[in-house]
Design an enzyme around this catalytic site. Structure first.
Site, PDB file in Angstrom:
ATOM      1  N   ALA A  62       0.832  -1.214   0.000  1.00 28.80           N
ATOM      2  CA  ALA A  62       0.000   0.000   0.000  1.00 28.80           C
ATOM      3  C   ALA A  62       0.865   1.262   0.000  1.00 28.80           C
ATOM      4  O   ALA A  62       1.948   1.291   0.590  1.00 28.80           O
ATOM      5  CB  ALA A  62      -0.896  -0.002   1.232  1.00 28.80           C
ATOM      6  N   VAL A 126       3.090  -2.534   3.396  1.00 32.06           N
ATOM      7  CA  VAL A 126       3.246  -1.120   3.033  1.00 32.06           C
ATOM      8  C   VAL A 126       4.494  -0.975   2.173  1.00 32.06           C
ATOM      9  O   VAL A 126       5.578  -1.433   2.552  1.00 32.06           O
ATOM     10  CB  VAL A 126       3.376  -0.243   4.308  1.00 32.06           C
ATOM     11  N   CYS A 127       4.340  -0.352   1.024  1.00 38.01           N
ATOM     12  CA  CYS A 127       5.453  -0.252   0.074  1.00 38.01           C
ATOM     13  C   CYS A 127       6.708   0.344   0.715  1.00 38.01           C
ATOM     14  O   CYS A 127       7.804  -0.190   0.570  1.00 38.01           O
ATOM     15  CB  CYS A 127       5.023   0.598  -1.119  1.00 38.01           C
ATOM     16  N   PHE A 128       6.525   1.452   1.425  1.00 39.60           N
ATOM     17  CA  PHE A 128       7.698   2.151   1.936  1.00 39.60           C
ATOM     18  C   PHE A 128       8.354   1.433   3.129  1.00 39.60           C
ATOM     19  O   PHE A 128       9.419   1.834   3.580  1.00 39.60           O
ATOM     20  CB  PHE A 128       7.341   3.585   2.347  1.00 39.60           C
ATOM     21  N   LYS A 148      15.047   4.323   2.356  1.00 45.09           N
ATOM     22  CA  LYS A 148      14.365   4.280   1.060  1.00 45.09           C
ATOM     23  C   LYS A 148      13.646   5.610   0.843  1.00 45.09           C
ATOM     24  O   LYS A 148      13.037   6.150   1.776  1.00 45.09           O
ATOM     25  CB  LYS A 148      13.372   3.116   1.099  1.00 45.09           C
TER      26      LYS A 148
END
Lengths: 261, 122
Positions: A62, A126-128, A148
């Site tokens: 997400a 979660v993508c991050f 990141k």
């Protein structure tokens, strides 16, 4: 998201590659292609936050699109010299690394900086929160640790006989972990603040400076030229059609089900 | 008999049955696989139609049917351990099996020598 898929269809019909840089109004939560919304989302939290939801055609976790730069690219595999996924990914993300260096930050790919990290490649809701070898990292000011900055994902498909590449990316100007976490089940929430944003790196310039640098490095790294493009009526009809049959429907957004042809 | 496609699938054909999987080249191309969206057994597919969708850490790719037929078996272990596809050697990295509706389509696939020549050209 319908606009992005319409870009792919346009390229499949023989159109030129399209690069799109955009932002979100209202701020929105996007889910990865196969993300299990009913497991990862707190539906009460989503309602309470009045958070719009969309599902991407690309994978991963997400993403909360608050203040951010989102980009998408549609092209053929041939346009990029028939590179592998990893090769094309590195090429397409190199404009981000160069932009961050331009802004005075140390930046690079995780595989070149942090190859031995035990969590490299671990899938996260979660993508991050996740990190893999071709994520772009920057060295952050206070702790001097590498974090990141933004996330990217690719989709490859065949359409009307053409081998196509679609790539999505998002770079946060300001992360809003509180708002994101309010929409997630506790088990899906990231620990701490695992990724950087532009504001935390000290960026205070107007939005257009980053956009100009993106454009400069994207064109230079791919050795291409670009013209501004205004979508025409038939393209916009495609967007409306895709929105109506797919992207505005809960069966796609919540369950990832493609519409029946 | 083992055949291959230019999109790096292997196809093990035995009579009217074919088992389909990813070659080492596909595994290197994709990176670590994190999810495989499999069809239900009984699904009919024509050659070139989407058979399955594979998500790796960086990309979502479609697996297109190298041959026409009916899905008779899927690699159930991929539901919980999709990484099998990139951790195992060719023969074990299988996705599904088809009952072929037109075995003559096999002629359009590459044999081992032709596939190796194809890879060497790249």
């Amino acid at each position: 998201m319908a606009f992005d898929e319409a870009m792919v269809k346009d390229v499949a019909r023989g159109g030129s590659p399209i690069f799109r840089l955009y932002s979100w109004d209202p701020f929105t939560l996007s889910l990865g292609r196969f993300q299990k919304a009913r497991e990862d989302l707190d539906t009460w939290g989503v309602q309470e936050m009045n958070m719009p939801l969309v599902r991407r055609m690309t994978g991963g976790g997400a993403l909360y699109h608050g203040e951010d730069f989102t980009y998408s690219l549609a092209c053929t595999q041939e346009d990029l010299g028939n590179l592998t996924v990893k090769e094309s990914f590195r090429l397409l993300c190199s404009f981000l690394v160069d932009t961050w260096k331009d802004l005075g930050w140390e930046a690079g790919f995780a595989r070149d900086i942090d190859a031995g990290a035990p969590d490299l490649g671990v899938k996260t809701p979660v993508c991050f929160a996740g990190r893999e070898e071709l994520d772009v990292l920057v060295r952050t000011g206070s702790s001097q640790s590498w974090k990141k900055l933004g996330g990217n994902a690719q989709k490859r498909l065949r359409h009307q006989g053409r081998e196509l590449i679609f790539q999505h990316g998002s770079v946060p100007i300001r992360n809003d972990w509180k708002r994101l976490n309010a929409c997630l089940q506790p088990s899906a929430r990231p620990v701490g603040e695992p990724s950087a944003d532009l504001v935390s790196l000290g960026w205070t310039n107007p939005r257009s400076t980053v956009e100009d640098r993106f454009r400069h490095h994207f064109l230079r790294n791919l050795d291409i030229q670009a013209v501004n493009w205004e979508p025409e009526g038939s393209f916009l009809s495609d967007v409306r059609h895709l929105a109506s049959i797919k992207y505005l429907n809960g069966s796609w957004t919540l369950d990832g089900l493609e519409p029946r042809e | 008999m083992m055949y291959f496609t230019k999109t790096n699938e292997w196809v093990a054909v035995e009579g009217r049955r074919a088992r389909i999987g990813l070659t080492i080249a596909a595994q290197e191309h994709l990176g670590d696989v994190t999810f495989v969206d499999l069809p239900s057994p009984g699904k009919n597919v024509k050659r070139e139609e989407i058979l399955a969708t594979i998500e790796s850490v960086k990309a979502v790719i479609e697996l297109y049917a190298p041959l026409s037929g009916t899905v008779t078996a899927i690699h159930e272990a991929l539901r919980d351990k999709p990484e099998i596809l990139t951790e195992k050697q060719d023969g074990e990295a299988w996705v599904l099996e088809l009952e072929l509706s037109d075995p003559s389509e096999v002629d359009q696939l590459l044999d081992q020598a032709a596939y190796e020549a194809f890879l060497a050209q790249k």
